[in-house]
Design an enzyme around this catalytic site. Structure first.
Site, PDB file in Angstrom:
ATOM      1  N   TYR A   3      -5.813 -66.913 -27.097  1.00 41.01           N
ATOM      2  CA  TYR A   3      -5.738 -68.520 -27.977  1.00 41.01           C
ATOM      3  C   TYR A   3      -6.863 -69.322 -27.471  1.00 41.01           C
ATOM      4  O   TYR A   3      -7.494 -69.052 -26.616  1.00 41.01           O
ATOM      5  CB  TYR A   3      -4.149 -68.994 -27.724  1.00 41.01           C
ATOM      6  CG  TYR A   3      -3.766 -68.994 -26.335  1.00 41.01           C
ATOM      7  CD1 TYR A   3      -4.217 -70.064 -25.560  1.00 41.01           C
ATOM      8  CD2 TYR A   3      -3.065 -68.115 -26.106  1.00 41.01           C
ATOM      9  CE1 TYR A   3      -3.792 -69.981 -24.066  1.00 41.01           C
ATOM     10  CE2 TYR A   3      -2.517 -68.094 -24.675  1.00 41.01           C
ATOM     11  CZ  TYR A   3      -2.920 -69.056 -23.839  1.00 41.01           C
ATOM     12  OH  TYR A   3      -2.249 -68.887 -22.485  1.00 41.01           O
TER      13      TYR A   3
ATOM     14  N   GLU B 272      -2.955 -61.068 -26.584  1.00 42.35           N
ATOM     15  CA  GLU B 272      -2.511 -62.425 -26.884  1.00 42.35           C
ATOM     16  C   GLU B 272      -3.596 -63.533 -26.444  1.00 42.35           C
ATOM     17  O   GLU B 272      -3.443 -63.697 -25.357  1.00 42.35           O
ATOM     18  CB  GLU B 272      -1.060 -62.789 -26.630  1.00 42.35           C
ATOM     19  CG  GLU B 272      -0.546 -63.802 -27.442  1.00 42.35           C
ATOM     20  CD  GLU B 272       0.874 -63.744 -27.523  1.00 42.35           C
ATOM     21  OE1 GLU B 272       1.359 -63.245 -28.644  1.00 42.35           O
ATOM     22  OE2 GLU B 272       1.438 -64.208 -26.743  1.00 42.35           O
TER      23      GLU B 272
ATOM     24  N   TYR C 112       3.718 -71.664 -27.223  1.00 43.81           N
ATOM     25  CA  TYR C 112       3.454 -71.419 -25.770  1.00 43.81           C
ATOM     26  C   TYR C 112       4.057 -70.093 -25.353  1.00 43.81           C
ATOM     27  O   TYR C 112       5.326 -69.938 -25.656  1.00 43.81           O
ATOM     28  CB  TYR C 112       4.031 -72.708 -24.989  1.00 43.81           C
ATOM     29  CG  TYR C 112       3.039 -73.888 -25.425  1.00 43.81           C
ATOM     30  CD1 TYR C 112       2.093 -74.076 -24.789  1.00 43.81           C
ATOM     31  CD2 TYR C 112       3.467 -74.499 -26.374  1.00 43.81           C
ATOM     32  CE1 TYR C 112       1.237 -75.408 -25.177  1.00 43.81           C
ATOM     33  CE2 TYR C 112       2.539 -76.037 -26.762  1.00 43.81           C
ATOM     34  CZ  TYR C 112       1.486 -75.914 -26.104  1.00 43.81           C
ATOM     35  OH  TYR C 112       0.689 -77.109 -26.345  1.00 43.81           O
ATOM     36  N   SER C 113       3.331 -69.352 -24.552  1.00 38.78           N
ATOM     37  CA  SER C 113       3.963 -68.043 -24.072  1.00 38.78           C
ATOM     38  C   SER C 113       5.010 -68.542 -23.063  1.00 38.78           C
ATOM     39  O   SER C 113       4.869 -69.482 -22.220  1.00 38.78           O
ATOM     40  CB  SER C 113       2.880 -67.350 -23.254  1.00 38.78           C
ATOM     41  OG  SER C 113       1.735 -67.102 -24.033  1.00 38.78           O
TER      42      SER C 113
ATOM     43  N   CYS D  96      -4.055 -61.511 -21.986  1.00 39.67           N
ATOM     44  CA  CYS D  96      -3.600 -62.993 -22.140  1.00 39.67           C
ATOM     45  C   CYS D  96      -4.310 -63.949 -21.749  1.00 39.67           C
ATOM     46  O   CYS D  96      -4.718 -63.931 -20.532  1.00 39.67           O
ATOM     47  CB  CYS D  96      -2.163 -63.078 -21.829  1.00 39.67           C
ATOM     48  SG  CYS D  96      -1.231 -64.395 -22.474  1.00 39.67           S
TER      49      CYS D  96
HETATM   50  C1  LIG Z   1       0.640 -67.220 -28.928  1.00 39.91           C
HETATM   51  C2  LIG Z   1       0.256 -68.349 -28.183  1.00 39.91           C
HETATM   52  C3  LIG Z   1       0.609 -68.567 -26.784  1.00 39.91           C
HETATM   53  C4  LIG Z   1       0.005 -69.845 -26.175  1.00 39.91           C
HETATM   54  N1  LIG Z   1       0.513 -69.982 -24.839  1.00 39.91           N
HETATM   55  C5  LIG Z   1      -0.054 -71.119 -24.372  1.00 39.91           C
HETATM   56  C6  LIG Z   1       0.309 -71.033 -22.716  1.00 39.91           C
HETATM   57  O1  LIG Z   1       1.052 -70.615 -22.082  1.00 39.91           O
HETATM   58  N2  LIG Z   1      -0.170 -72.098 -22.257  1.00 39.91           N
HETATM   59  C7  LIG Z   1      -1.043 -73.236 -22.873  1.00 39.91           C
HETATM   60  O2  LIG Z   1      -1.498 -74.037 -22.391  1.00 39.91           O
HETATM   61  N3  LIG Z   1      -1.328 -73.034 -24.104  1.00 39.91           N
HETATM   62  C8  LIG Z   1      -0.918 -71.879 -24.974  1.00 39.91           C
HETATM   63  N4  LIG Z   1      -1.378 -71.614 -26.279  1.00 39.91           N
HETATM   64  C9  LIG Z   1      -2.352 -72.715 -26.686  1.00 39.91           C
HETATM   65  C10 LIG Z   1      -1.497 -73.962 -27.140  1.00 39.91           C
HETATM   66  O3  LIG Z   1      -0.633 -73.229 -28.361  1.00 39.91           O
HETATM   67  C11 LIG Z   1      -2.114 -75.126 -27.978  1.00 39.91           C
HETATM   68  O4  LIG Z   1      -3.085 -74.614 -28.880  1.00 39.91           O
HETATM   69  C12 LIG Z   1      -3.007 -75.982 -26.944  1.00 39.91           C
HETATM   70  O5  LIG Z   1      -2.033 -76.439 -25.929  1.00 39.91           O
HETATM   71  C13 LIG Z   1      -3.761 -77.171 -27.438  1.00 39.91           C
HETATM   72  O6  LIG Z   1      -2.821 -77.932 -28.287  1.00 39.91           O
HETATM   73  P1  LIG Z   1      -2.639 -79.475 -28.358  1.00 39.91           P
HETATM   74  O7  LIG Z   1      -1.922 -80.036 -29.270  1.00 39.91           O
HETATM   75  O8  LIG Z   1      -2.638 -80.003 -27.049  1.00 39.91           O
HETATM   76  O9  LIG Z   1      -4.252 -79.740 -28.758  1.00 39.91           O
HETATM   77  P2  LIG Z   1      -4.673 -80.259 -30.128  1.00 39.91           P
HETATM   78  O10 LIG Z   1      -4.415 -81.687 -30.348  1.00 39.91           O
HETATM   79  O11 LIG Z   1      -4.057 -79.293 -31.319  1.00 39.91           O
HETATM   80  O12 LIG Z   1      -6.371 -79.785 -30.198  1.00 39.91           O
HETATM   81  C14 LIG Z   1      -6.644 -78.611 -30.512  1.00 39.91           C
HETATM   82  C15 LIG Z   1      -8.007 -78.622 -31.168  1.00 39.91           C
HETATM   83  O13 LIG Z   1      -9.105 -79.517 -30.381  1.00 39.91           O
HETATM   84  C16 LIG Z   1     -10.214 -78.841 -30.699  1.00 39.91           C
HETATM   85  N5  LIG Z   1     -10.970 -78.613 -29.590  1.00 39.91           N
HETATM   86  C17 LIG Z   1     -10.352 -78.090 -28.361  1.00 39.91           C
HETATM   87  N6  LIG Z   1     -11.126 -77.925 -27.576  1.00 39.91           N
HETATM   88  C18 LIG Z   1     -12.276 -78.241 -27.921  1.00 39.91           C
HETATM   89  C19 LIG Z   1     -13.677 -78.341 -27.284  1.00 39.91           C
HETATM   90  N7  LIG Z   1     -13.889 -78.044 -26.214  1.00 39.91           N
HETATM   91  N8  LIG Z   1     -14.646 -79.095 -28.207  1.00 39.91           N
HETATM   92  C20 LIG Z   1     -14.346 -79.392 -29.293  1.00 39.91           C
HETATM   93  N9  LIG Z   1     -13.338 -79.203 -29.821  1.00 39.91           N
HETATM   94  C21 LIG Z   1     -12.193 -78.903 -29.111  1.00 39.91           C
HETATM   95  C22 LIG Z   1     -10.083 -77.684 -31.546  1.00 39.91           C
HETATM   96  O14 LIG Z   1     -10.267 -78.237 -32.902  1.00 39.91           O
HETATM   97  C23 LIG Z   1      -8.728 -77.630 -31.396  1.00 39.91           C
HETATM   98  O15 LIG Z   1      -8.196 -76.825 -32.383  1.00 39.91           O
HETATM   99  C24 LIG Z   1      -0.993 -70.456 -26.943  1.00 39.91           C
HETATM  100  C25 LIG Z   1      -1.284 -70.382 -28.316  1.00 39.91           C
HETATM  101  C26 LIG Z   1      -0.961 -69.152 -28.725  1.00 39.91           C
HETATM  102  C27 LIG Z   1      -1.374 -68.977 -30.295  1.00 39.91           C
END
Ligand SMILES: Cc1cc2nc3c(=O)[nH]c(=O)nc-3n(C[C@H](O)[C@H](O)[C@H](O)COP(=O)(O)OP(=O)(O)OC[C@H]3O[C@@H](n4cnc5c(N)ncnc54)[C@H](O)[C@@H]3O)c2cc1C
Length: 402
Positions: A402, A400, A181-182, A360
């Site tokens: 994601y 950046e 998370y940023s 971003c």
């Molecule tokens: C450098 C960086 C900075 C980031 N900064 C932020 C930030 O500031 N704020 C923020 O909120 N997030 C940010 N993210 C994103 C964050 O890291 C997570 O990826 C995000 O919160 C989702 O994680 P999760 O565990 O909730 O979802 P997970 O349980 O990991 O689910 C994600 C997975 O769900 C599936 N999926 C997602 N959308 C769909 C769809 N529409 N249809 C079908 N499948 C789908 C995909 O397979 C995906 O990989 C950042 C990512 C990176 C790499």
């Protein structure tokens, strides 16, 4: 003085597709096409493709300007940390003897991976609040974690990210992997005590395309459901891609969609809000934020951003509100349409080696931005992809998504 024969010699066929930057003195703002900014030193930087170098030189001469240096665009531009060319060095030495040289500022080391997933820092959530107003789409929350009990304390600088390890196990029975998370706060934290870190998190929710089930993201749901006092496993900090330039007079173009605003919140708070807390950083550059969101209710940090715009002449902001505003073709106003509207001005700003561009947010947003800027570059016979690569090499193009 610059030796023009070197740049124009026939042996330079290797430069055919390359861009060069003229540093020109003696031009007035009116004589420079559109809005290339005249720097306080009185010089201006103009990017010229190889095949138009002679023509541009004649144009500059006819306007009464003098080219004082030519450099290939792509690594050799005067940068904050680069050595000046010998003739510039001589000139600047002269200047220094006339004016008081600024004391050298202490540069903070970029901290990396103070805490790793096997041994994360466990911090308490101190504050969490909604960022989307009633009527907006989805859930997005601002949250703050206390870092004070860390030994060593997790320190970070603006533009970095932290990792969060959600509790529990994945479907294979293994501990969940960290999510990045940023960081949305400055190094001083929201309460300015240097002991907290804040995030801006959108809860991931979608309909499973196969089963039609409502799915909630593991980590984003965990974070958005936190209450003050809850423990959170934190790793990092990581990332050097989105760091702010040290120069106080750097121009900063920020292009954000949704939670992509997080690092820009940190930049803007540092530039315009923290004042006394940053005696070493008195921001004087120009900054311009483009912010793409679906509805007005989804404008994250709206009041604070708008107040900052109203109080600072050197901060400008343009929204692209896709479900409310129309683009020039009558369709939804996405970020790339807003960029296209201002592409000529952005292009001119980017000619200045002190201008850094940051993108971003949503993956895929770069394509439309490239398209918009390609059109502006093409008006000057410049290939945008080459130009963007040159900016990347000069550490002036930061992405950046994601
Ligand atoms: C450098 C960086 C900075 C980031 N900064 C932020 C930030 O500031 N704020 C923020 O909120 N997030 C940010 N993210 C994103 C964050 O890291 C997570 O990826 C995000 O919160 C989702 O994680 P999760 O565990 O909730 O979802 P997970 O349980 O990991 O689910 C994600 C997975 O769900 C599936 N999926 C997602 N959308 C769909 C769809 N529409 N249809 C079908 N499948 C789908 C995909 O397979 C995906 O990989 C950042 C990512 C990176 C790499």
């Amino acid at each position: 003085m610059y030796n023009s024969s070197a740049a124009f010699s026939s042996s330079n066929t290797q430069y055919k597709n390359r861009l060069f930057v003229y540093e020109v003195e003696g031009l007035s703002q009116n004589s420079v096409n559109t809005q290339v900014p005249i720097r306080s030193s009185g010089t201006v930087f103009i990017t010229v493709p190889y095949n138009r170098m002679n023509q541009e030189m004649r144009r500059i001469n006819s306007l009464g300007g003098k080219v004082i240096s030519i450099k290939p665009a792509g690594g050799d531009l005067p940068e904050q940390n680069s050595q000046p060319a010998p003739q510039q060095q001589a000139a600047s030495n002269n200047k220094k003897s006339m004016t008081q040289a600024k004391p050298k500022k202490e540069k903070k080391k970029v901290p990396v991976n103070t805490y790793r997933p096997k041994n994360p820092f466990v911090g308490k959530c101190t504050e969490i609040y909604d960022l989307v107003d009633e009527g907006g789409i989805g859930t997005c929350r601002h949250m703050t974690f206390d870092l004070s009990s860390g030994d060593p304390q997790l320190e970070y600088i603006e533009g970095q990210s932290i990792g969060i390890v959600p509790p529990g196990k994945d479907e294979k029975g293994k501990p969940h992997k960290l999510r990045l998370y940023s960081i949305a706060s400055t190094r001083h934290g929201d309460n300015l005590e240097d002991k907290t870190v804040s995030l801006c998190v959108r809860k991931l929710e979608y309909k499973d395309p196969e089963t039609g089930d409502h799915v909630e993201g593991v980590c984003s749901t965990f974070l958005c459901n936190l209450n003050p006092g809850d423990d959170v496993a934190i790793t990092g900090p990581v990332g050097k891609e989105m760091l702010l330039p040290d120069d106080e007079d750097a121009n900063v173009i920020m292009i954000a969609t949704g939670t992509g605003i997080a690092p820009f919140r940190a930049y803007l708070w540092r530039m315009f809000l923290e004042g006394d807390k940053n005696p070493d950083y008195n921001y004087t550059g120009k900054s311009w934020l483009f912010f793409g969101i679906p509805k007005t209710e989804n404008i994250l940090y709206k009041d604070q951003l708008e107040e900052m715009v109203s109080k600072n002449d050197n901060f400008r902001m343009d929204y692209a509100i896709s479900r409310e505003q129309k683009n020039s073709e009558g369709g939804r106003m996405y970020i790339q349409h807003r960029i296209a509207e201002h592409a000529d001005e952005l292009w001119e700003m980017m000619q200045n080696p002190k201008t850094h561009t940051y993108i971003c947010g949503l993956k895929g947003m770069e394509g439309g931005i490239d398209e918009a800027l390609s059109a502006a570059a093409a008006k000057h016979d410049v290939d945008w992809t080459e130009y963007r690569k040159a900016m990347k090499k000069q550490h002036r193009w930061h992405v950046e998504t994601y």
